[in-house]
Design an enzyme around this catalytic site. Structure first.
Site, PDB file in Angstrom:
ATOM      1  N   GLU A 281      49.129  66.979  76.554  1.00 12.91           N
ATOM      2  CA  GLU A 281      47.386  66.798  75.905  1.00 12.91           C
ATOM      3  C   GLU A 281      46.404  65.866  75.933  1.00 12.91           C
ATOM      4  O   GLU A 281      47.077  64.621  75.621  1.00 12.91           O
ATOM      5  CB  GLU A 281      47.808  67.422  74.540  1.00 12.91           C
ATOM      6  CG  GLU A 281      48.170  68.448  74.038  1.00 12.91           C
ATOM      7  CD  GLU A 281      48.979  68.963  73.281  1.00 12.91           C
ATOM      8  OE1 GLU A 281      49.183  68.048  72.309  1.00 12.91           O
ATOM      9  OE2 GLU A 281      50.002  69.828  72.863  1.00 12.91           O
TER      10      GLU A 281
ATOM     11  N   GLN B  42      51.842  64.504  71.942  1.00 15.09           N
ATOM     12  CA  GLN B  42      51.500  63.467  71.643  1.00 15.09           C
ATOM     13  C   GLN B  42      52.096  62.954  70.549  1.00 15.09           C
ATOM     14  O   GLN B  42      51.541  61.790  70.244  1.00 15.09           O
ATOM     15  CB  GLN B  42      49.878  64.299  71.427  1.00 15.09           C
ATOM     16  CG  GLN B  42      48.509  63.746  71.566  1.00 15.09           C
ATOM     17  CD  GLN B  42      47.651  64.549  71.408  1.00 15.09           C
ATOM     18  OE1 GLN B  42      47.624  65.529  70.486  1.00 15.09           O
ATOM     19  NE2 GLN B  42      46.930  64.371  72.196  1.00 15.09           N
TER      20      GLN B  42
ATOM     21  N   HIS C 264      51.715  61.713  61.594  1.00 12.46           N
ATOM     22  CA  HIS C 264      51.302  60.563  62.764  1.00 12.46           C
ATOM     23  C   HIS C 264      51.945  59.494  62.969  1.00 12.46           C
ATOM     24  O   HIS C 264      52.386  59.023  63.418  1.00 12.46           O
ATOM     25  CB  HIS C 264      50.355  60.663  62.582  1.00 12.46           C
ATOM     26  CG  HIS C 264      49.406  61.439  63.370  1.00 12.46           C
ATOM     27  ND1 HIS C 264      48.511  62.451  61.424  1.00 12.46           N
ATOM     28  CD2 HIS C 264      48.630  62.047  63.785  1.00 12.46           C
ATOM     29  CE1 HIS C 264      48.071  63.538  62.236  1.00 12.46           C
ATOM     30  NE2 HIS C 264      47.858  63.366  63.753  1.00 12.46           N
TER      31      HIS C 264
END
Ligand code: TPP
Ligand code: MG
Length: 722
Positions: free
Chosen positions: A411, A464, A513
Site C-alpha cells: 500500500e 504498512q 502505529h
C-alpha cells in the site's frame, strides 16, 4: 460394502441406454467417456479404500471426493501445465490430470498420502494433500479458502514474470485453476481474494484465473441456501459466471469449456459453480444422519456423477457388464497397489520431518551477497552517512537494479514512496511493473507475494504497520511457511516481507502505529525475523535476506523500527551518531552485533529501539564508573544464541532490554536461551508492559524507558537500591 458402492452396482444394471437422447457426435466419442469414467471411478474407489484403511489403522484421512467426481471434467478441459490449487474433494481432478501425463501414478500418489508414507510425491507423508510438481498441482493446507489469495497472486504474477522475461515455471497462456467448497466461498479470505481478482481485472490487468466452486450444498452440517452461490457471484463486475451440474456431464462439458476459454483467451477471471453432491458425510467420522433425514441422503444417489457418466457410456454403446468390469478392475488395481505399499516406510525422525522446513546454506547465501555487493554501481563521490530509512531505500534500489526478479509492492509504496518515504523514487527508477501499489488488503499483498514466488520472482512486499499484519497473518503462517514443508521443498515462496513496526514514535499513533507484538512471528517454524537498528546493518541484513530468498527460498520478515527510520542523533542533539556509512561487511542470519569488548561489568542484550536506549544508558553509567557492553541481537528468529552466550560469559551478568511485551516478548526467548545453555550468572529482564500502547505521551507509561533500564543496571551491578 459401502452403500454407495452397492447402489452404483445395482443402479448400473438398471440403466437403459435407450432412455438417453444422444447428443450429436457423443456416441462416436466413447473414448472420451471412458476416460472420464476411469478418472471418476478411480477417485471413487480411492475413497472407499481410504475408509477401509482407516478402519484397519493403516490410513489417516477420510475426507473424500465422492459425489464431486465431475471435477474431473475441469481437469479434462485444462492443460497439465495449468497450475492448479485444489479443494480437498478434487480427487477426480487429480486423477484425470495425472492421466494426461504418461507415466503418472495417481493411484499410488493418493494411497501414499492416505497412508502417510514417506515416499508420497509431494508432502512425503507430512499431510494428505493433492499435489505434484509435474502435474502443476500445488499442494494446499486444510485452512478453508486460505489458498485463494495465493491463487490470485499467481495469476497476477504469471503475467508480470513473463513481461519481465523471468524464467517462469508456468507458460504465458496458462490458466490458474482454484477450487474450493460452497461454504468456503463465504470465507472472508475467499471473498477478499475474488475481490482482488475483480478489482485488478477492472483496472485492465490480466488475471487468468478459473475459480471453481464445488457446491455440494453443505459446509459440514450447515446447509448453503440453494441459489446463494449464484446470488453472490452470478453478477459481479468483470466475472464470467458459469453454472454446471456435475450429474449432467454432457451439458457440463461445454459449459466448463466455455469458462476455461474465457480465462485462457481473454485473460480475465471466471467463476464456475459446479453442482455436486457429497456422499458419505463430511468425513469418515461425520455421522451425517444426525443432521440430515435418511430420505434426503437417499435422494442424493439419483445425482451420482459416476452413474451419469455410466449412462452416457451405455448410450455410446457400452454394456452394463463392460462398465462393471472396468469399475471392478479399477478397484482391483488399487488393492494391488495397497498390497505393494504395505511395508513402505513412514517418516521416522524429527530431522527427516523437518528437513524441508528451512534449508540454510550460509556459504551460498554469502556468495550471493558478494555478487550483490559487486554489482553496485560505481559512485563518483562517496555516499554520505545515512539514516535507517535512507539505507533501506538505497539498498532496495540496488537490489532492484541487481536482479530483475526482484519486485517491491504494498500500500502506498509506489507513487508516494511509502508512508515514511522508505520506497521513495523506486517506482520512478525501476518502473511500475516492478514497484507498485496494491489494494488495501494485507491478505492480497501477501497472496501476491506467495504467487510471485511461485512464478519465479523475488517479492519484497511491504505491510504498512505491524498491527496490520495480524489480520493477514495466516498467509504467512499457514500458507507461506508451510509450502516447502508440505511439498518437500519442491514448491516454495521466497519472500522478504518488510514490516514497519515497534513503538516510540513520538507524538504519533497509539497502539496501531506502535505495535510491539512479535511473538506471533517468532514461533513460525523456519521463518527468519530480522530487526535492524541502524543504517549499515539494515543494508547488510536486507542483502542477506534477499540473497537467502534467492538461494534457499528463505522466507523472512524484515521488521523496521519506525521510530528509528529518520533518527540521526544518538547521545545528544546534532551528534549524528546514529547515521552510518554503508560497507561491504556481511551480516549472516543469526549473528549479533556487539558494542564493547566483553570486559565490562555487564552485558545489555537488546534489539531495535532498545539498542540506542541501552547505548545511552551505558554512556551515562560509564561516567558513574559502570562499564556496560551492549549486544544487538539483530535477528529475532533464529536468535543468535552463540553470540548471546559468548557475550554473557564474557561479562558474567546479563540485563535483557526488551521493548516488546513482558509476556511473549523477545526477552523471554533470550533468557530461556541463556538458561538452557547453562549460563549461571545473574540475569535480569526489563520489558514493556502487557498493554496496548495508548495515544500520545501516555505511551511512556507502558513502553520500556531508559530510566527503567538504568535502574535495572544499577541493581544488577550492586550500585542501586537493593
Ligand atoms: C478456516 C477454517 N475454519 C474451519 C475449518 C473446518 N472445516 C473443514 S471443512 C469445513 C466445511 C467446508 O465446507 P465447504 O467449503 O462447503 O466444502 P465441502 O467440505 O462441503 O466440500 C470446515 C468448517 C477449516 N478447515 N478452516
Ligand atoms: Mg460444501
Amino acid at each position: 460394502m459401502d452403500p454407495l458402492d452397492r447402489h452404483f452396482r445395482v443402479a448400473l444394471a438398471h440403466l437403459s441406454a435407450s432412455q438417453l437422447a444422444i447428443a450429436a457426435g457423443d456416441a462416436d466419442n466413447s473414448a472420451w467417456w471412458w476416460e472420464l469414467f476411469e478418472a471418476q471411478a478411480t477417485s471413487r474407489h480411492l475413497d472407499f479404500v481410504a475408509r477401509e484403511l482407516q478402519q484397519q489403522g493403516r490410513g489417516f484421512y477420510t475426507i473424500g471426493s465422492s459425489g464431486h467426481e465431475s471435477n474431473a471434467l475441469v481437469a479434462m478441459a485444462t492443460r497439465v501445465t495449468d497450475p492448479a490449487l485444489l479443494h480437498y474433494r478434487s480427487g477426480a481432478f487429480y486423477v484425470a490430470r495425472a492421466r494426461q501425463l504418461p507415466g503418472s501414478t495417481p493411484i499410488r500418489d493418493v494411497l501414499q498420502g492416505l497412508m502417510g508414507l514417506a515416499d508420497e510425491p509431494i508432502a512425503g507423508g507430512r499431510h494428505k494433500v493433492y499435489g505434484h510438481p509435474e502435474l502443476a498441482v500445488i499442494p494446499q493446507t486444510s485452512t478453508i479458502a486460505s489458498h485463494l489469495p495465493r491463487s490470485v497472486g499467481l495469476a497476477l504474477a504469471l503475467h508480470r514474470a513473463h513481461r519481465l522475461k523471468i524464467d517462469c515455471e508456468w507458460p504465458e497462456d496458462a490458466v490458474v485453476v482454484c477450487s474450493f467448497g460452497d461454504a468456503s466461498a463465504n470465507h472472508s479470505t475467499a471473498t477478499g481474494a475474488i475481490n482482488t481478482a475483480l478489482a485488478t481485472a477492472f483496472r485492465g490487468l490480466p488475471v487468468p484465473i478459473l475459480f471453481v466452486c464445488e457446491d455440494n450444498g453443505f459446509g459440514i452440517s450447515v446447509p448453503t441456501p440453494s441459489g446463494w452461490i449464484e446470488a453472490a457471484y452470478g453478477s459481479r463486475p468483470g466475472l464470467t459466471y458459469v453454472s454446471a451440474d456435475g450429474s449432467d456431464p454432457a451439458a457440463a462439458r461445454p459449459a466448463i469449456a466455455e469458462a476455461v476459454e474465457v480465462v485462457r483467451e481473454q485473460r480475465r477471471p471466471a467463476f464456475l459453480r459446479l453442482r455436486t453432491v457429497r456422499f458419505g458425510g463430511h468425513a469418515g467420522s461425520d455421522a451425517e444422519i444426525s443432521y440430515r433425514k435418511p430420505r434426503e441422503i437417499e435422494a442424493d444417489y439419483a445425482r451420482d456423477p459416476l452413474l451419469s457418466t455410466a449412462s452416457w457410456l451405455r448410450a455410446a454403446g457400452a454394456s452394463a457388464a463392460d462398465i462393471l468390469e472396468r469399475y471392478q478392475a479399477i478397484r482391483q488395481q488399487i488393492d494391488e497397489e495397497v498390497a505393494r505399499l504395505a511395508d513402505d516406510p513412514r517418516l521416522g525422525s524429527a530431522a527427516e520431518i523437518m528437513a524441508p522446513l528451512a534449508p540454510r546454506h550460509p556459504i551460498r547465501v554469502a556468495a550471493r551477497v558478494s555478487e550483490l555487493l559487486k554489482s553496485r554501481p560505481e559512485r563518483s563521490i562517496p555516499a554520505p552517512p545515512r539514516t535507517l530509512a535512507e539505507s533501506i531505500n538505497g539498498t532496495l534500489d540496488e537490489l532492484l537494479a541487481a536482479d530483475r526478479r526482484v519486485i517491491v509492492f504494498g500500500e502506498d509504496v509506489g507513487v508516494k514512496g511509502g508512508v515514511y518515504g522508505v520506497t521513495a523514487r523506486l517506482a520512478r527508477q525501476h518502473g511500475a511493473a516492478r514497484v507498485f501499489d496494491t489494494l488495501l488488503d494485507e491478505q492480497a499483498i501477501l497472496g501476491l507475494g506467495l504467487g510471485a514466488g511461485l512464478a519465479g520472482l523475488i517479492p519484497i512486499p511491504e505491510v504498512q504497520y505491524l498491527a496490520y499484519l495480524h489480520n493477514a497473518e495466516d498467509q504467512l503462517r499457514g500458507e507461506a511457511a508451510t509450502l516447502p514443508f508440505f511439498s518437500r521443498g519442491r514448491f516454495s515462496n521466497p519472500m522478504v516481507i518488510r514490516i514497519a513496526g515497534l513503538g516510540y514514535q513520538k507524538g504519533f499513533g497509539g497502539h496501531f502505529h506502535n505495535d510491539n507484538a512479535v511473538a506471533v512471528l517468532r514461533d513460525i517454524p523456519g521463518l527468519v525475523v530480522a530487526c535492524p537498528a541502524r543504517a549499515d546493518d539494515a543494508a547488510a541484513m536486507l542483502r542477506t535476506c534477499v540473497a537467502a530468498a534467492t538461494t534457499d527460498s528463505t522466507l523472512s520478515v524484515f521488521l523496521e523500527p519506525i521510530a528509528l527510520y529518520h533518527r540521526r542523533d544518538l547521545y545528544e542533539a546534532g551528534d549524528q551518531a546514529w547515521l552510518a556509512l554503508d560497507h561491504d561487511d556481511q551480516v549472516p542470519i543469526g549473528r549479533a552485533r556487539s558494542y564493547g569488548s566483553g570486559s565490562e561489568a555487564l552485558t545489555m542484550i537488546s534489539f531495535g529501539n532498545g539498542v540506542p536506549m541501552s547505548l545511552r544508558v551505558a554512556r551515562r553509567l560509564a561516567s558513574a564508573g559502570i562499564a556496560a557492553q551492549v549486544l544487538d541481537l539483530r535477528w529475532l528468529a533464529p536468535l543468535p544464541v552463540e553470540d548471546i552466550l559468548a557475550a554473557a560469559l564474557s561479562t558474567g551478568k546479563v540485563l535483557v532490554v526488551d521493548e516488546t511485551r513482558h509476556s511473549g516478548g523477545v526477552g523471554e526467548g533470550v533468557v530461556t536461551a541463556l538458561v538452557e545453555a547453562g549460563f549461571s550468572g545473574p540475569i535480569q529482564r526489563v520489558a514493556s508492559q502487557d498493554s496496548f500502547v495508548p495515544l500520545g505521551a501516555a505511551a511512556e507509561h507502558v513502553l520500556l524507558s531508559e530510566d527503567e533500564i538504568e535502574k535495572a543496571v544499577l541493581t544488577l551491578t550492586g550500585m542501586g537500591e537493593q
